[in-house]
Design an enzyme around this catalytic site. Structure first.
Site, PDB file in Angstrom:
ATOM      1  N   ARG A 159      65.208  88.480 -37.397  1.00 51.68           N
ATOM      2  CA  ARG A 159      64.027  87.648 -37.161  1.00 51.68           C
ATOM      3  C   ARG A 159      63.213  88.108 -35.942  1.00 51.68           C
ATOM      4  O   ARG A 159      61.971  88.107 -36.001  1.00 51.68           O
ATOM      5  CB  ARG A 159      64.461  86.185 -37.008  1.00 51.68           C
ATOM      6  CG  ARG A 159      63.338  85.164 -36.993  1.00 51.68           C
ATOM      7  CD  ARG A 159      62.589  85.127 -38.310  1.00 51.68           C
ATOM      8  NE  ARG A 159      61.602  84.064 -38.335  1.00 51.68           N
ATOM      9  CZ  ARG A 159      61.787  82.890 -38.915  1.00 51.68           C
ATOM     10  NH1 ARG A 159      62.935  82.624 -39.528  1.00 51.68           N
ATOM     11  NH2 ARG A 159      60.853  81.965 -38.890  1.00 51.68           N
ATOM     12  N   ASN A 170      48.354  74.833 -34.335  1.00 53.04           N
ATOM     13  CA  ASN A 170      48.899  74.484 -35.638  1.00 53.04           C
ATOM     14  C   ASN A 170      48.560  73.030 -35.933  1.00 53.04           C
ATOM     15  O   ASN A 170      48.341  72.232 -35.016  1.00 53.04           O
ATOM     16  CB  ASN A 170      50.420  74.679 -35.634  1.00 53.04           C
ATOM     17  CG  ASN A 170      51.051  74.548 -37.001  1.00 53.04           C
ATOM     18  OD1 ASN A 170      50.383  74.671 -38.031  1.00 53.04           O
ATOM     19  ND2 ASN A 170      52.350  74.292 -37.032  1.00 53.04           N
ATOM     20  N   THR A 171      48.530  72.686 -37.221  1.00 53.63           N
ATOM     21  CA  THR A 171      48.342  71.307 -37.620  1.00 53.63           C
ATOM     22  C   THR A 171      49.649  70.741 -38.170  1.00 53.63           C
ATOM     23  O   THR A 171      50.512  71.487 -38.646  1.00 53.63           O
ATOM     24  CB  THR A 171      47.253  71.163 -38.701  1.00 53.63           C
ATOM     25  OG1 THR A 171      47.635  71.936 -39.849  1.00 53.63           O
ATOM     26  CG2 THR A 171      45.905  71.630 -38.185  1.00 53.63           C
ATOM     27  N   HIS A 172      49.758  69.411 -38.127  1.00 53.93           N
ATOM     28  CA  HIS A 172      50.939  68.733 -38.653  1.00 53.93           C
ATOM     29  C   HIS A 172      50.497  67.446 -39.329  1.00 53.93           C
ATOM     30  O   HIS A 172      49.652  66.722 -38.787  1.00 53.93           O
ATOM     31  CB  HIS A 172      51.930  68.414 -37.531  1.00 53.93           C
ATOM     32  CG  HIS A 172      53.163  67.726 -38.024  1.00 53.93           C
ATOM     33  ND1 HIS A 172      54.135  68.372 -38.746  1.00 53.93           N
ATOM     34  CD2 HIS A 172      53.561  66.429 -37.927  1.00 53.93           C
ATOM     35  CE1 HIS A 172      55.092  67.510 -39.071  1.00 53.93           C
ATOM     36  NE2 HIS A 172      54.760  66.318 -38.581  1.00 53.93           N
ATOM     37  N   ASP A 200      54.368  75.696 -29.135  1.00 51.47           N
ATOM     38  CA  ASP A 200      55.303  76.136 -28.098  1.00 51.47           C
ATOM     39  C   ASP A 200      56.630  76.503 -28.767  1.00 51.47           C
ATOM     40  O   ASP A 200      56.683  76.725 -29.982  1.00 51.47           O
ATOM     41  CB  ASP A 200      55.465  75.074 -26.999  1.00 51.47           C
ATOM     42  CG  ASP A 200      56.099  73.781 -27.507  1.00 51.47           C
ATOM     43  OD1 ASP A 200      56.539  73.733 -28.683  1.00 51.47           O
ATOM     44  OD2 ASP A 200      56.166  72.808 -26.725  1.00 51.47           O
ATOM     45  N   GLY A 255      59.249  74.784 -29.417  1.00 47.03           N
ATOM     46  CA  GLY A 255      59.905  73.760 -30.204  1.00 47.03           C
ATOM     47  C   GLY A 255      59.316  73.620 -31.597  1.00 47.03           C
ATOM     48  O   GLY A 255      58.441  74.382 -32.016  1.00 47.03           O
ATOM     49  N   ASP A 295      57.060  71.424 -33.633  1.00 41.04           N
ATOM     50  CA  ASP A 295      56.013  70.400 -33.550  1.00 41.04           C
ATOM     51  C   ASP A 295      56.063  69.645 -32.221  1.00 41.04           C
ATOM     52  O   ASP A 295      55.826  68.433 -32.173  1.00 41.04           O
ATOM     53  CB  ASP A 295      56.135  69.418 -34.726  1.00 41.04           C
ATOM     54  CG  ASP A 295      56.049  70.107 -36.074  1.00 41.04           C
ATOM     55  OD1 ASP A 295      55.331  71.120 -36.166  1.00 41.04           O
ATOM     56  OD2 ASP A 295      56.691  69.634 -37.027  1.00 41.04           O
TER      57      ASP A 295
END
Length: 210
Positions: free
Chosen positions: A75, A117-119, A151, A153, A155
């Protein structure tokens, strides 16, 4: 405090990362067609072949790249390759538009504070991959969408913007998620436009645009 803004002359340069249908990408492409928006999508990257998000980019004449995790020995190697591919396009801002892979240390070292990013929930409520379903199962009356600075984590990054969406009595996961996606697209386009035109700063958990 870290301050960010366009570092290249002309419209801000966006690199958008996708894993699926690319509806958020399309919203950004449509917005960027107006010079007043202040940005241009210079590349679209993906972790999968043959997806509609890549087709949308190709129809718009935007360069694409694909790095599949399984093509790398681990990864971290994949993460470094994605970071290199994004960096080659000299972005001012990197946007995850349904990109279903977590950014690793190599990526965040180069694009920390410039990757958003969106959530589909009002963070910090209902993080993870089932935001709409989790909100419905919990019985909340209001959920929504969040735009945040990515970051280390899941979300957990500093919040840039949020939009509330009412949960209706007859909602199922599909109907609720569809209304969240409409709010999410509007929030993303408006917020990215403001960020690239006015700059932004990240101070601990507070994001200030302008």
């Amino acid at each position: 405090m870290t301050t960010h803004g366009p570092v290249t002359p002309g419209p801000a340069r966006l690199v958008v990362l996708v894993s699926g249908s690319g509806t958020n990408l399309q919203a950004l492409l449509d917005a960027c067609a107006d010079p007043a928006y202040g940005a241009v999508v210079v590349a679209v990257g993906a972790d999968r072949d043959g997806i509609e998000g890549l087709a949308r980019a190709e129809r718009a004449g935007v360069p694409t790249f694909v790095h599949r995790v399984r093509d790398f020995h681990d990864r971290p190697a994949w993460d470094a390759a994605v970071a290199d591919a994004v960096a080659a396009h000299e972005p001012d801002l990197v946007v995850s538009a349904g990109f279903m892979k977590l950014a690793g240390p190599a990526f965040l070292a180069r694009f920390g504070g410039r990757y958003v990013n969106t959530h589909p929930a009002l963070l910090p409520s209902f993080p993870g991959t089932h935001g709409a379903a989790d909100a419905l199962a919990y019985g909340v009356k209001v959920t929504g969408a969040t735009l945040f600075v990515v970051d280390e984590g899941v979300d957990t990054g500093a919040i840039i913007a949020q939009r509330a969406v009412e949960v209706l009595d007859d909602d199922d996961v599909a109907s609720l998620h569809e209304r969240i996606k409409v709010a999410e697209r509007s929030m993303l386009v408006e917020s990215v436009g403001r960020m690239v035109r006015s700059g932004w700063s990240v101070n601990a958990r507070r994001v200030t645009v302008g």
